[in-house]
Design a protein around this motif. Sequence first.
Motif, PDB file in Angstrom:
ATOM      1  N   MET A   1      -2.691  -2.469  -1.704  1.00 49.52           N
ATOM      2  CA  MET A   1      -2.120  -1.553  -0.724  1.00 49.52           C
ATOM      3  C   MET A   1      -0.614  -1.786  -0.665  1.00 49.52           C
ATOM      4  O   MET A   1      -0.102  -2.820  -1.087  1.00 49.52           O
ATOM      5  CB  MET A   1      -2.723  -1.788   0.662  1.00 49.52           C
ATOM      6  N   TRP A   2       0.122  -0.803  -0.087  1.00 53.71           N
ATOM      7  CA  TRP A   2       1.535  -0.994   0.143  1.00 53.71           C
ATOM      8  C   TRP A   2       1.733  -1.799   1.429  1.00 53.71           C
ATOM      9  O   TRP A   2       0.910  -1.761   2.350  1.00 53.71           O
ATOM     10  CB  TRP A   2       2.277   0.337   0.232  1.00 53.71           C
ATOM     11  N   ALA A   3       2.820  -2.504   1.471  1.00 57.15           N
ATOM     12  CA  ALA A   3       3.245  -3.201   2.676  1.00 57.15           C
ATOM     13  C   ALA A   3       4.741  -3.432   2.549  1.00 57.15           C
ATOM     14  O   ALA A   3       5.310  -3.329   1.464  1.00 57.15           O
ATOM     15  CB  ALA A   3       2.509  -4.533   2.846  1.00 57.15           C
ATOM     16  N   TYR A   4       5.369  -3.720   3.660  1.00 60.83           N
ATOM     17  CA  TYR A   4       6.780  -4.093   3.645  1.00 60.83           C
ATOM     18  C   TYR A   4       6.900  -5.546   4.061  1.00 60.83           C
ATOM     19  O   TYR A   4       6.171  -6.030   4.927  1.00 60.83           O
ATOM     20  CB  TYR A   4       7.598  -3.187   4.571  1.00 60.83           C
ATOM     21  N   VAL A   5       7.819  -6.223   3.417  1.00 61.84           N
ATOM     22  CA  VAL A   5       8.025  -7.638   3.674  1.00 61.84           C
ATOM     23  C   VAL A   5       9.508  -7.868   3.916  1.00 61.84           C
ATOM     24  O   VAL A   5      10.367  -7.214   3.310  1.00 61.84           O
ATOM     25  CB  VAL A   5       7.528  -8.487   2.470  1.00 61.84           C
ATOM     26  N   LEU A   6       9.819  -8.793   4.832  1.00 64.96           N
ATOM     27  CA  LEU A   6      11.205  -9.186   5.049  1.00 64.96           C
ATOM     28  C   LEU A   6      11.602 -10.140   3.931  1.00 64.96           C
ATOM     29  O   LEU A   6      11.266 -11.324   3.949  1.00 64.96           O
ATOM     30  CB  LEU A   6      11.368  -9.875   6.413  1.00 64.96           C
TER      31      LEU A   6
END
Length: 327
Positions: A1-6
């Motif tokens: 899946m897509w996700a955003y990470v810092l």
Amino acid sequence: MWAYVLAAPRRFEKVDVPAPEAGDLRDGQVLLRTLAGGICGSDAPDFRGLRTPLVARDRPDEGPGAPGLPGFPMHEVVGEVVASRDPSLKPGARVVGWADSADAIAAYVVTAGAGLAECDPALEPTVAALLQPLACVLSAVDRLGALDGADVAVLGQGPIGILFSHVIKERGARRVTGVDVVDRDDVAGLFGVDEAVRGASGRWAAHLADDRRPGVVVEAIGHQTATLGDAIDAVAPSGLIHYFGIPEEHPYALDMWKFLRKQLTMQAGTTLERRRYLQAAGQYLAAHRVLADHYVTHTYGVGDVQAAYECADVPAEGRLKVAVSMA
């Protein structure tokens, strides 16, 4: 899946990570397809890199302070139940509440069902996101006790403070004073503020006449320790102070001598009965549609999550809640 990470302070990157599966759920957990999320003031220090994410409860092997936790930092979530081991939440239900590990900037998230409640599916998901902060405010105002005829000041008129003003006025306060360095005249009247003070809370407190001191002060600014001192300065003798929010510095210095001599009481806390207060928030919103029309002022697509957090990080005129659409 897509996700955003810092990937670094103030810098998100999109990543592909394994999606959680229904078979991985523990008792009481649900798997959500995320639809929207709200950016909370407590996300700001995380976005700035001042804190590292806590260990994800369903990924203990990553260890505390695991860097680059996918989906972090966002805990205000609206989603659709995909799978559930909470008997009160069925697949297909539209829900709002808490993402336990603050990892909701992702296509799917696993969280405790006890921190979720069904919401009106007719609400736009980005509007429904306001129910989570509203639930927190309703819980806090309940702890204040009876407010009929009270004079109350709310320090900070951002997304949380303006909700406090509305709920406190609806609970019968005689006078609500909202204090903020940002001009909130455009929404103050809509949210129950009788006197909107534009300026620093310390300067306002220093110039208060004794007969104008509020009996209750809510400190809803956060992010530093000085404004709690301003609340102590401002409140009337024998008054009540409510400190709201997650402290960024664990020890807080305050003028204990002044606190003692004024015979003050201070309270703080977190929302414990999450589902009950989320349900109460849904009822409150249904009775006060002004919140749906004026609370979420900025909405971004998830592809613009970087811009969304940059917007939310800086208080500004005309900006209250920032929401992110993930659908």
